[in-house]
Motif scaffolding. Structure first.
Motif, PDB file in Angstrom:
ATOM      1  N   CYS A  11       0.860  -1.192   0.000  1.00 40.21           N
ATOM      2  CA  CYS A  11       0.000   0.000   0.000  1.00 40.21           C
ATOM      3  C   CYS A  11       0.897   1.243   0.000  1.00 40.21           C
ATOM      4  CB  CYS A  11      -0.974  -0.051   1.172  1.00 40.21           C
ATOM      5  SG  CYS A  11      -2.238   1.239   1.072  1.00 40.21           S
ATOM      6  N   GLY A  42      -5.855  10.958  -0.343  1.00 43.31           N
ATOM      7  CA  GLY A  42      -5.994   9.502  -0.440  1.00 43.31           C
ATOM      8  C   GLY A  42      -4.746   8.942  -1.101  1.00 43.31           C
ATOM      9  N   GLY A 138      -7.347   0.373   6.334  1.00 41.07           N
ATOM     10  CA  GLY A 138      -7.869   1.169   5.235  1.00 41.07           C
ATOM     11  C   GLY A 138      -8.273   0.303   4.052  1.00 41.07           C
ATOM     12  N   GLY A 139      -7.653  -0.856   3.944  1.00 41.04           N
ATOM     13  CA  GLY A 139      -7.930  -1.724   2.799  1.00 41.04           C
ATOM     14  C   GLY A 139      -8.745  -2.956   3.141  1.00 41.04           C
ATOM     15  N   ASP A 161     -17.100  -0.666   1.624  1.00 36.41           N
ATOM     16  CA  ASP A 161     -15.871  -0.014   2.092  1.00 36.41           C
ATOM     17  C   ASP A 161     -15.273  -0.747   3.292  1.00 36.41           C
ATOM     18  OD1 ASP A 161     -16.457   1.879   0.208  1.00 36.41           O
ATOM     19  OD2 ASP A 161     -17.122   3.412   1.624  1.00 36.41           O
ATOM     20  N   GLU A 165     -11.291   2.983   5.540  1.00 35.93           N
ATOM     21  CA  GLU A 165     -11.689   3.754   4.356  1.00 35.93           C
ATOM     22  C   GLU A 165     -12.873   4.669   4.713  1.00 35.93           C
ATOM     23  OE1 GLU A 165     -12.688   0.912   1.374  1.00 35.93           O
ATOM     24  OE2 GLU A 165     -12.797   2.380  -0.242  1.00 35.93           O
ATOM     25  N   ASP A 168     -11.564   7.535   6.567  1.00 31.13           N
ATOM     26  CA  ASP A 168     -10.868   8.463   5.661  1.00 31.13           C
ATOM     27  C   ASP A 168     -11.864   9.284   4.844  1.00 31.13           C
ATOM     28  OD1 ASP A 168      -8.400   7.574   6.553  1.00 31.13           O
ATOM     29  OD2 ASP A 168      -8.239   6.021   5.026  1.00 31.13           O
ATOM     30  N   LYS A 169     -12.929   8.616   4.360  1.00 33.24           N
ATOM     31  CA  LYS A 169     -13.919   9.329   3.538  1.00 33.24           C
ATOM     32  C   LYS A 169     -14.707  10.325   4.392  1.00 33.24           C
ATOM     33  CE  LYS A 169     -14.406   5.916  -0.140  1.00 33.24           C
ATOM     34  NZ  LYS A 169     -15.206   4.802  -0.696  1.00 33.24           N
ATOM     35  N   LYS A 343     -12.342  -5.907  -1.879  1.00 35.54           N
ATOM     36  CA  LYS A 343     -11.735  -6.004  -0.562  1.00 35.54           C
ATOM     37  C   LYS A 343     -11.559  -7.446  -0.084  1.00 35.54           C
ATOM     38  CE  LYS A 343     -12.081  -1.517  -0.260  1.00 35.54           C
ATOM     39  NZ  LYS A 343     -12.839  -1.218  -1.415  1.00 35.54           N
TER      40      LYS A 343
END
Ligand code: KG4
Ligand code: ZN
Length: 344
Positions: A11, A42, A138-139, A161, A165, A168-169, A343
């Protein structure tokens, strides 16, 4: 004693390590790329891959120097071969292959998720199989029953998601900055977690899967309503995520009564409210709660070196034409969950 050079680049973290078969991390080095990705808010795959190319060789030299070890003394090179951003995975894997070829040492192609799954063993020597791992980054957002080396049962994944994530969004929607998790947590401290009514997607459903996309949309509506402060929205969002994590993990524990411990890994494990709630959950189930130190929870190369050491000792080495993989489920028998392709 087995000695492994570990490489991680799947990442936005470039990392190298030297790990032994008796759980010692002789050296580990890590370079984040936050400043490179901050302007966009991002991770940009192309920027990440280029940064890995520039940074990785220096980090490998650094760990060999710190560990006072020459390549001759290393038993094998373990590199992440996926899943992840394909450009970054290629850089780390090709570097590992090059070193393996030049030094005549075997290559071990490690699944990044296996690294996360086994990493708590490094900080918690008493941990025994099988344990339930909540991997929240995050992933990834998965519940995995870790039964032994190479034996993983994925009980749940996200259908949209990952939890990190979503943090973060939400941070981006609220203008709180990047990376979003710590920014949302900080703002939430000054807010009321009950102020904004937000959904708890999938809570109560039989399968312990996750979903966070609807929550993000609800955050957007709350922001645009103009009725709430950023702090109240952040606190309410964080509480909604925690409620989902606790409910889904409770469901997974019911499906895996053989679990001997509840373990959390991934960047979201840094969140204090998440930790406190999971501690309570484990206690209610009479299970030990294991949260490895943060540097081991987030992406790092020690976990890749450790998985490599276990695989090497089990005779599991890989060919130099092993391909990098953007997707690589840890549990090949896991059902395909609608919407979860990226994912999984
Ligand atoms: O494990 P990690 O470093 O990298 C991967 O995504 O694989 O996790 C990073 C994620 C980001 O989404 C970040 O926002 C989230 O973990 N995170 C947090 C916190 N610190 C990091 N989320 C909530 N609260 C935090 N304090
Ligand atoms: Zn990760």
């Amino acid at each position: 004693m087995t000695l492994i050079l570990g490489i991680e680049s799947s990442c936005d973290e470039t990392a190298a390590s030297l790990v032994t078969g008796d759980r010692r991390v002789l050296a580990h080095a890590l370079a984040g790329q936050e400043s490179a990705h901050r302007p966009v808010g991002g991770v940009v795959p192309e920027i990440a891959a280029r940064a890995h190319v520039e940074i990785l060789p220096g980090l490998i030299e650094q760990v060999l120097a710190e560990g006072q070890v020459s390549l001759d003394e290393v038993d094998a090179i373990a590199a992440t071969a996926g899943p992840g951003l394909i450009g970054g995975v290629m850089v780390g894997l090709v570097t590992g292959k090059g070193i393996a070829l030049a030094s005549g040492k075997p290559l071990i192609a490690v699944n990044h998720l296996e690294g996360h799954a086994l990493s708590p063993m490094l900080s918690e020597p008493g941990l025994t199989f099988p344990y339930l791992l909540l991997l929240v980054s995050g992933g990834h957002c998965q519940l995995i029953l870790v039964r032994g080396l190479g034996y993983y049962r994925r009980l749940a994944t996200t259908i949209d998601d990952a939890a990190g994530e979503a943090f973060d969004k939400t941070a981006k929607l609220l203008g709180l900055g990047f990376p979003g998790g710590p920014a949302v947590e900080l703002a939430a401290k000054a807010g009321d977690p009950k102020a904004v009514k937000l959904p708890r997607p999938l809570v109560g459903s039989a399968e312990p899967h996750f979903s966070f996309a609807g929550l993000k949309s609800a955050v957007l509506r709350a922001r645009d309503s103009g009725l709430h402060t950023r702090e109240d929205i952040a606190a309410s969002f964080q509480q909604a995520v925690v409620d989902c994590l606790v409910d889904r993990t409770t469901r997974a524990l019911a499906l895996a009564p053989e679990a001997t411990a509840l373990v959390v890994a991934g960047g979201v494990a840094a969140n204090q409210t998440v930790r406190t709630s999971l501690t309570g959950l484990a206690k209610r189930h009479g299970l030990p709660f294991v949260a490895p130190p943060l540097w081991l929870c987030t992406d790092n190369a020690a976990m890749i070196g450790w998985a490599g050491a276990l695989r090497f000792e089990a005779g599991l080495i890989d060919s130099l034409d092993t391909p990098p993989r953007a997707r690589w489920p840890l549990d090949p028998d896991a059902e395909i969950v609608r919407g979860a392709g990226v994912k999984a």
